[in-house]
Design an enzyme around this catalytic site. Sequence first.
Site, PDB file in Angstrom:
ATOM      1  N   ARG A  32       0.826  -1.158  -0.259  1.00  0.00           N
ATOM      2  CA  ARG A  32       0.141  -0.131   0.042  1.00  0.00           C
ATOM      3  C   ARG A  32       0.946   1.645   0.239  1.00  0.00           C
ATOM      4  O   ARG A  32       0.720   2.392  -0.593  1.00  0.00           O
ATOM      5  CB  ARG A  32      -0.988   0.365   1.001  1.00  0.00           C
ATOM      6  CG  ARG A  32      -1.835   1.284   1.529  1.00  0.00           C
ATOM      7  CD  ARG A  32      -2.738   1.021   2.688  1.00  0.00           C
ATOM      8  NE  ARG A  32      -3.763   2.160   2.499  1.00  0.00           N
ATOM      9  CZ  ARG A  32      -3.096   3.801   2.641  1.00  0.00           C
ATOM     10  NH1 ARG A  32      -1.636   4.245   2.738  1.00  0.00           N
ATOM     11  NH2 ARG A  32      -4.610   4.998   2.815  1.00  0.00           N
ATOM     12  N   TYR A  54       1.001 -13.148  -1.153  1.00  0.00           N
ATOM     13  CA  TYR A  54       1.506 -12.021  -1.937  1.00  0.00           C
ATOM     14  C   TYR A  54       2.722 -11.618  -1.621  1.00  0.00           C
ATOM     15  O   TYR A  54       2.701 -11.107  -1.252  1.00  0.00           O
ATOM     16  CB  TYR A  54       0.746 -11.936  -3.200  1.00  0.00           C
ATOM     17  CG  TYR A  54      -0.486 -10.981  -2.089  1.00  0.00           C
ATOM     18  CD1 TYR A  54       0.042  -9.729  -1.835  1.00  0.00           C
ATOM     19  CD2 TYR A  54      -1.966 -11.307  -1.556  1.00  0.00           C
ATOM     20  CE1 TYR A  54      -0.773  -8.763  -1.484  1.00  0.00           C
ATOM     21  CE2 TYR A  54      -2.391 -10.700  -0.980  1.00  0.00           C
ATOM     22  CZ  TYR A  54      -1.700  -8.675  -1.076  1.00  0.00           C
ATOM     23  OH  TYR A  54      -2.763  -7.825  -0.709  1.00  0.00           O
ATOM     24  N   ASP A  83     -13.645   4.657   0.732  1.00  0.00           N
ATOM     25  CA  ASP A  83     -13.940   3.838   2.431  1.00  0.00           C
ATOM     26  C   ASP A  83     -14.847   4.928   2.973  1.00  0.00           C
ATOM     27  O   ASP A  83     -15.538   4.872   4.270  1.00  0.00           O
ATOM     28  CB  ASP A  83     -13.037   3.774   3.422  1.00  0.00           C
ATOM     29  CG  ASP A  83     -12.286   2.465   2.784  1.00  0.00           C
ATOM     30  OD1 ASP A  83     -12.713   1.409   1.774  1.00  0.00           O
ATOM     31  OD2 ASP A  83     -11.156   1.670   3.547  1.00  0.00           O
TER      32      ASP A  83
END
Length: 394
Positions: free
Chosen positions: A106, A218, A295
């Site tokens: 991120r 991942y 969000d």
Amino acid sequence: MDLPVVIAGAGIGGLSAALALGARGHDVLVVERAGELAEVGAGLQLSPNACRVLKELGVLDRLMPHAVAPRAIRIASGRTGREIASIELGDRIATRHGAPYLVVHRADLQRTLFDHALDQGRIEIRLGSEIIEISDTPDGIVQCHVQTGDILAQISAKALIGADGVWSSIRNRVPGHREADYTGLTAYRATLPAERVDDDLLTRTGLWLGPNAHLVHYPICAGREFNLVALVPERWTEEGWSATADRTALLDHFGNWAAGVKTLLEKPDTWLKWALCGVDANGPWSDGKIALLGDAAHAMLPFAAQGAAMAIEDAAVLAHHFPPTATNVRTVLKAYEADRRKRVKKVQETAVENGRIYHLSGPMAVGRNTVMKLMPPDRLSARQDWIYGWTPPL
């Protein structure tokens, strides 16, 4: 002089909106409470619908050195360790949808957006700043009172966009919008140096399904690090909404899982945990010249891996509906809201349903696994076309 659009929040959604609006011809001011960009969170999955927008914003090429394009999503049983199905990604998904499927940290995405925004002449970013008061003038201009240290500035804006996350303060200015609710689920996150895991894990995204829990992992940071996210239902008793996790408590959730999975979960010495909170997309997103994005408007469970993607899509659609010459900003923001709500709500509902399916047990889990094993790979992949095939409005 043209008034700017003010954006509260320099996260993924806020910076994407700044770039999209700036490219449209607006002057933009981004106000961010944090004094510096911190490496909050961990990995993100960016499906082709998000990457397509990032490409149009001129960010994708800049992001690629930090990203990994996994060749597949391997779906496996947490209890047996055996593969259930595999969804091909890599070149196949990029050809199918015209954009790649990436996994990134991120912080790498946020920093890339931030740096690209700083290169644009129309965008100003004020870190360590907060909108402490909002008022309207008689002629309909939004007045944002921005506190930066000891300095209080009054900014006149043509619109205010609340992209300040699940605990948005701007959302309080939109009547009728419900607050964020704890979903009863917790995400435990950890990262490892890539050399501490098997090479095979660094080429694919892993999705492990089990009773009342699932695990996703991942590579991130151009393959130098490995991201793990374990998701479980539990009560949240911490004072805040994130905390250092009890490693033993996490491992207890996976006590009956396959030995290989437990070994992987035991590798990190430190785990952090986040309470997963949601914001119902059915609530109002706008009021007058104030609108919510990402969000702040529709925080969702991560079980469709679309939280960041929906915020990035929001940015593109907002800019599409908002030409610099617009005289009725209220109408613009309502059009943006109407354009986005149905799709975002469907993605929210899909994430909830995925979580239910991932956590099945007993005969229901056996049935789920059997269906997935028997389904042709192309058909399994096609189930995501309605999400991945989305294109920004022209």
